[in-house]
Design an enzyme around this catalytic site. Structure first.
Site, mmCIF file in Angstrom:
data_model
loop_
_atom_site.group_PDB
_atom_site.id
_atom_site.type_symbol
_atom_site.label_atom_id
_atom_site.label_comp_id
_atom_site.label_asym_id
_atom_site.label_seq_id
_atom_site.Cartn_x
_atom_site.Cartn_y
_atom_site.Cartn_z
ATOM 1 N N LYS A 1 0.822 -1.216 0.000
ATOM 2 C CA LYS A 1 0.000 0.000 0.000
ATOM 3 C C LYS A 1 0.858 1.269 0.000
ATOM 4 O O LYS A 1 0.404 2.322 -0.421
ATOM 5 C CB LYS A 1 -0.966 -0.025 1.174
ATOM 6 C CG LYS A 1 -1.996 -1.142 0.997
ATOM 7 C CD LYS A 1 -3.067 -1.144 2.067
ATOM 8 C CE LYS A 1 -4.172 -2.123 1.740
ATOM 9 N NZ LYS A 1 -3.741 -3.529 1.839
HETATM 10 C C1 LIG Z 1 -4.341 -4.607 1.155
HETATM 11 C C2 LIG Z 1 -3.555 -5.857 1.010
HETATM 12 C C3 LIG Z 1 -3.936 -6.886 0.097
HETATM 13 C C4 LIG Z 1 -5.198 -6.810 -0.741
HETATM 14 O O1 LIG Z 1 -5.102 -5.878 -1.770
HETATM 15 P P1 LIG Z 1 -6.433 -5.376 -2.552
HETATM 16 O O2 LIG Z 1 -6.000 -4.259 -3.405
HETATM 17 O O3 LIG Z 1 -7.381 -4.972 -1.462
HETATM 18 O O4 LIG Z 1 -6.958 -6.538 -3.340
HETATM 19 C C5 LIG Z 1 -3.111 -7.999 -0.023
HETATM 20 N N1 LIG Z 1 -1.993 -8.119 0.738
HETATM 21 C C6 LIG Z 1 -1.610 -7.184 1.632
HETATM 22 C C7 LIG Z 1 -0.398 -7.407 2.449
HETATM 23 C C8 LIG Z 1 -2.361 -6.016 1.799
HETATM 24 O O5 LIG Z 1 -1.980 -5.080 2.699
#
Ligand SMILES: *Cc1c(COP(=O)(O)O)cnc(C)c1O
Length: 458
Positions: free
Chosen positions: A108
């Site tokens: 993120k």
């Molecule tokens: C947020 C997150 C996901 C999921 O990603 P999306 O875009 O919501 O599908 C997967 N792995 C980790 C470690 C995350 O923080």
């Protein structure tokens, strides 16, 4: 470039207004009016330069090109790896794209380090301030806080459920010493936190008074920033590649679909899930029906309704906003989403495959990857590599590594006997002083607190 709502009942906006609005006033998500074609990235360009080039058709004239490039430079200078998103080979055809080298150890950061800077730039030009309010069960809160900690025009308040995040996740939020950052431990669950945030946004007077804004994954700018690593990674290997993506809200895999739509050499996508497998059932059988959320070793994928799927649904119904809104209303009422067979054939089959990896198989996969190539992977990443190994053996497949193993040390230790260490910049995380405000799950108490810290007022 203009952006329109997937529900078709909101005015079109330019990039900056789309960025600041997040959700459209008709409840829809913003999408660009058309999908621009990408230039083939130059091998001479570094990640930040490629990022600015990939995003410039969306940003248009709203932000000057040099300013965009310098924001990309600053955002990606916070990453611990000079390649930002390095591609590592783990088997003949298996690759891992490491997206966890940012400040809070999850993918993120790739979007939120940039989005924080975009917010501050646009707000400074307009002499405006905003108050970001969000709820988190872990990863999003810390990445959002780190993305805006240096922003002079943004105050952020993040609510998390007291006692229900991991210690690393909590400390990544509570040890940030910045005057615009506020974390609140709420006596309640994650759902309580989310309901409190929703209630604040549902109050138009409060929304205007505090200039409330959100940075959740429905914000178009987050999806846009994620398109970039699909472009760099697919162009690094020869021939159309496949991606395996640990999926929760569908934002990450949607960004891949956009990269392919815009000409990146990508064959198809594997959507990996844990026991919360609504998307797997949908892709395999056309059955999108809600179940209960069950807690797993990969908590950032413990989701039943994937909000970003709405953007693909909009394409599936021929970019018809009214039809999108109607299908979603039906889904809310009946718990089932109906999609015609012809749309499944055109948009899903041949583009997406899916695989569900439960906790036991996740641990086996972490242990296998460690035994075979000495690499520690986190439980989210393990769902992707396990799915890739199950479904592909004849072509290059890139699994996205969405979190650093040290962010989920218990599962990694359980699988391998090794407790992964936090990277250099975070080694003293457990000794840093925490700043915590604890409040009841009470709307008046939370609202008063947000009002008292927001610099939008007064
Ligand atoms: C947020 C997150 C996901 C999921 O990603 P999306 O875009 O919501 O599908 C997967 N792995 C980790 C470690 C995350 O923080």
């Amino acid at each position: 470039m203009r952006f329109r709502s997937t529900r078709g009942a909101a005015p079109e906006l330019g990039f900056s207004d789309t960025l600041l609005s997040g959700l459209a006033p008709d409840g829809g998500l913003y999408v660009p009016e058309r999908w621009p074609m990408l230039d083939v990235p130059s091998a001479a360009d570094d990640y930040a330069t490629t990022a600015a080039k990939v995003m410039s058709p969306y940003v248009g004239d709203d932000i000057d090109g040099e300013a965009l490039t310098s924001m990309c430079r600053e955002a990606y200078a916070t990453f611990r790896h000079p390649a930002v998103a390095p591609l590592v080979q783990i088997d003949d055809h298996q690759w891992v794209l490491e997206l966890f080298h940012g400040p809070t150890l999850a993918f993120k950061d790739v979007a939120l380090q940039l989005v924080g800077r975009l917010f501050d730039h646009v707000l400074a030009e307009r002499s405006e301030r905003i108050t970001i309010v969000g709820a988190t069960s872990g990863d999003t809160g810390s990445a959002a806080i780190d993305g805006v900690r240096h922003c002079s025009n943004v105050d952020i308040v993040i609510l998390y459920p007291q006692g229900r995040t991991s210690e690393v996740q909590r400390r990544q939020m509570t040890t940030v010493d910045a005057p615009n950052v506020h974390t609140v431990a709420v006596d309640g669950t994650f759902d309580d936190c989310q309901d409190l945030v929703k209630a604040m946004f549902a109050d138009p007077v409060l929304r205007a008074e505090l200039k409330l804004s959100a940075v959740n994954s429905i914000n178009w700018a987050r999806v846009m920033a994620q398109v970039v690593y699909y472009v760099t990674a697919s162009n690094a290997l020869s021939g159309p590649v496949r991606f395996s993506v640990p999926t929760g809200n569908f934002g990450n895999v949607l960004a891949g679909w956009i990269a392919r739509r815009s000409g990146a050499p990508i064959r198809d996508f594997i959507v990996s899930s844990n026991a919360n497998d609504i998307l797997t059932r949908f892709i395999e059988h056309g059955d999108m029906s809600m179940g209960e959320v069950v807690p797993t070793l990969s908590p950032s994928m413990d989701i039943q309704v994937s909000s970003n799927f709405e953007r693909l649904l909009f394409e599936m119904v021929g970019r018809d906003g009214a039809a999108t809104a109607e299908r979603l209303a039906g889904f809310r009422d009946s718990g089932r989403l109906d999609v015609p067979e012809s749309a499944m054939d055109e948009w899903i089959r041949g583009s997406f495959r899916a695989f569900r990896v439960d906790d036991a198989a996740t641990l086996t996969e972490i242990s296998r990857v460690h035994a075979e190539c000495g690499m520690l992977i986190d439980p989210h990443t393990a769902t992707a590599t396990a799915a890739a190994r199950e479904l592909v053996d004849d072509a290059d497949v890139i699994s996205l590594a969405t979190a650093h193993p040290a962010k989920f040390p218990d599962a990694v230790e359980q699988a391998t006997g090794i407790r992964p260490e936090l990277p250099g910049a975070l080694v003293d995380l457990m000794d840093r002083p925490e700043r915590i405000v604890r409040l009841p799950a009470d709307l008046a108490a939370i609202t008063d607190f947000v009002r008292s810290v927001s610099r939008v007022v007064g």
